[in-house]
Design an enzyme around this catalytic site. Sequence first.
Site, PDB file in Angstrom:
ATOM      1  N   ARG A   1       8.272 -11.045  -4.418  1.00  0.00           N
ATOM      2  CA  ARG A   1       8.681 -10.116  -3.488  1.00  0.00           C
ATOM      3  C   ARG A   1      10.161 -10.827  -2.579  1.00  0.00           C
ATOM      4  O   ARG A   1      10.121 -11.770  -2.152  1.00  0.00           O
ATOM      5  CB  ARG A   1       7.628 -10.048  -2.271  1.00  0.00           C
ATOM      6  CG  ARG A   1       6.367  -9.241  -2.996  1.00  0.00           C
ATOM      7  CD  ARG A   1       6.155  -8.126  -2.492  1.00  0.00           C
ATOM      8  NE  ARG A   1       5.215  -7.171  -3.137  1.00  0.00           N
ATOM      9  CZ  ARG A   1       4.776  -6.009  -3.073  1.00  0.00           C
ATOM     10  NH1 ARG A   1       5.237  -5.481  -2.011  1.00  0.00           N
ATOM     11  NH2 ARG A   1       3.845  -5.377  -3.652  1.00  0.00           N
TER      12      ARG A   1
ATOM     13  N   CYS B   1       9.797   1.678 -17.821  1.00  0.00           N
ATOM     14  CA  CYS B   1       9.565   0.072 -18.023  1.00  0.00           C
ATOM     15  C   CYS B   1      10.443  -0.553 -19.028  1.00  0.00           C
ATOM     16  O   CYS B   1      10.640  -1.535 -19.150  1.00  0.00           O
ATOM     17  CB  CYS B   1       8.312  -0.336 -18.272  1.00  0.00           C
ATOM     18  SG  CYS B   1       6.889   0.536 -16.839  1.00  0.00           S
TER      19      CYS B   1
ATOM     20  N   GLY C   1       2.609  -0.499  -2.058  1.00  0.00           N
ATOM     21  CA  GLY C   1       1.594   0.287  -2.302  1.00  0.00           C
ATOM     22  C   GLY C   1       1.594   1.296  -3.518  1.00  0.00           C
ATOM     23  O   GLY C   1       2.296   1.021  -4.202  1.00  0.00           O
TER      24      GLY C   1
ATOM     25  N   ARG D   1     -12.202  -6.845  -9.735  1.00  0.00           N
ATOM     26  CA  ARG D   1     -12.595  -5.636  -9.408  1.00  0.00           C
ATOM     27  C   ARG D   1     -12.327  -4.803 -10.439  1.00  0.00           C
ATOM     28  O   ARG D   1     -11.170  -4.620 -11.059  1.00  0.00           O
ATOM     29  CB  ARG D   1     -12.525  -5.014  -8.018  1.00  0.00           C
ATOM     30  CG  ARG D   1     -11.184  -4.534  -7.694  1.00  0.00           C
ATOM     31  CD  ARG D   1     -10.909  -4.271  -6.207  1.00  0.00           C
ATOM     32  NE  ARG D   1      -9.747  -4.387  -5.803  1.00  0.00           N
ATOM     33  CZ  ARG D   1      -8.986  -3.170  -5.849  1.00  0.00           C
ATOM     34  NH1 ARG D   1      -9.220  -2.315  -6.629  1.00  0.00           N
ATOM     35  NH2 ARG D   1      -7.604  -3.262  -5.553  1.00  0.00           N
TER      36      ARG D   1
END
Lengths: 386, 140
Positions: free
Chosen positions: A25, A89, A122, A197
């Site tokens: 980042r 991509c 996000g 998850r």
Amino acid sequence: MKSIKELQELRKIYIGGIGIVRFQRYDDQEYYDFGSQAILNCLDDAEMEWKDIQSAFCGNVYAGTGKGHQVISEVGLTGIPIINIEQACSSSSAAFRLGYQMVATELYDIVIAVGFEKMGRGLLASTAFKPWELALGFNVQPANYAQGVIRYMTDYGATEEDFARVVVLERKNANLNPYARWYQSGEVTIEEVLNSRVIAAPVRLLHAAAMVDGAVAIILCSQDKLKSRISKEKKIEVAAAVHTTGFYGGESIKFKSTTNLTREAAKQAWEISGYGPEDMDVIEAYEAMAPAFLSDVEDLGFCKPGEAPHLLKEGYFNIGGKLPANTGGGLVGCGHPLGATGGRQIIEIINQLRETAGSRQVQGARIGLCHSSGAGPNAVVTILKR
Amino acid sequence: MTANDKKQVPVRPGLWNNDEPPSLIGSQCPACGEVFFPKRERGICIHCQHRGLEDCQLSRRGKVHSFSVIMQQPTQFFVGKVPYAYGIIVLPEVRVQAHFTSCDFKDLRIGMPVELVIEKLGDDEQGNEVMAHKFKPVKE
């Protein structure tokens, strides 16, 4: 019309230099900041100056109008044609292919392919879906991967452990790659992957490539323009650069597609280069979600459908294995700034062939293949040789 | 406004007809026979490029080809609720992408027979009930 093979016999195209910034980042930088840094790193590696560059091909997805121009205006204004390329991509591998063709056809002697992306924070709204598809929630990329994954499990008996092994391999390799998001971040276990998850069953969080920022640049040139010592001593030639898009058949019952775009791209690349799967010393296979690695290496022709899980388990794709794959960590280990990923994959192969891959070096690597894919759909296959 | 005043709007007009029970509407190419869903508004066959497709009614029953259960909220444009399941259903004429309903998502299996229902997906910003085509498991 001359075939690519005929053109290739006219002129050989080489890698003049490579530049990359670490995939991570960059909250305090804009895309043109770290994007221009990748170009400067590339010029330094090539021992060239910006005025040597005759045209620029810039891959990016999300930045707006004139994005390549914005990046390059941080480096120099020399009036050259700057072309912006959006192929999802596979943007920067498609940019690399265009640059290659421009030098191959003798329109230019030295060009630069650039890729850069500052990822949103996000969830990203994709423009590749129609409004009613967004209303139905059909735009969840992990879920669209999952459709293929569930078929793969049913058709070939692949297990969740098989997919977890892809993550284990790539995170292990990323530990050794200073440009990867997960450099020196420790290894993950099969259990950790299985306990992460579920995003879209059976795709789990740890299967997914992290959204990070990043940039790459690659100079392509004719042999007489090679300048740096390493580019001349370890000459890397482009043996094939192929781009395919969708074939009709996916939505059909009556006319089933017998041609998958990845298989077709590989087929063309083998024909142009004169090589086959057995000649490759190192490969990069695209996997924004880890399970896709298995079907990709099968579609590329490195093994039969359904064989990849077994080969992965026995270490076939490890550094030191029979066919080292995604040695820099792949998308899962490096992170995935969309417009920079294709070029990052090509740079990993170049580093392997130059023997500059450090602790992840594949001994004696001389020929490598790089596969990218992108929404559209697009498939780009590049073969490089020393 | 009471619940009874709620207007029902399709997620996209023209996906199904008003028959009882309803069927999905596709396009068929008179030249090559290929079928498409949803119907192709431009009327061009993307298999043989013939221009001038005809509407056709699709079978109401098919089999699950693939599926996924989505645990994460998609974009703000999504009208339904998480978790939801969608996948590809093979009808005799064509493959269709749709939500699954009236089952425990854990019980979804490839090859499972399913049947079309038109059901509420969620509410839109105007308070309308957004309706969608979904498939529910049935016995062979």
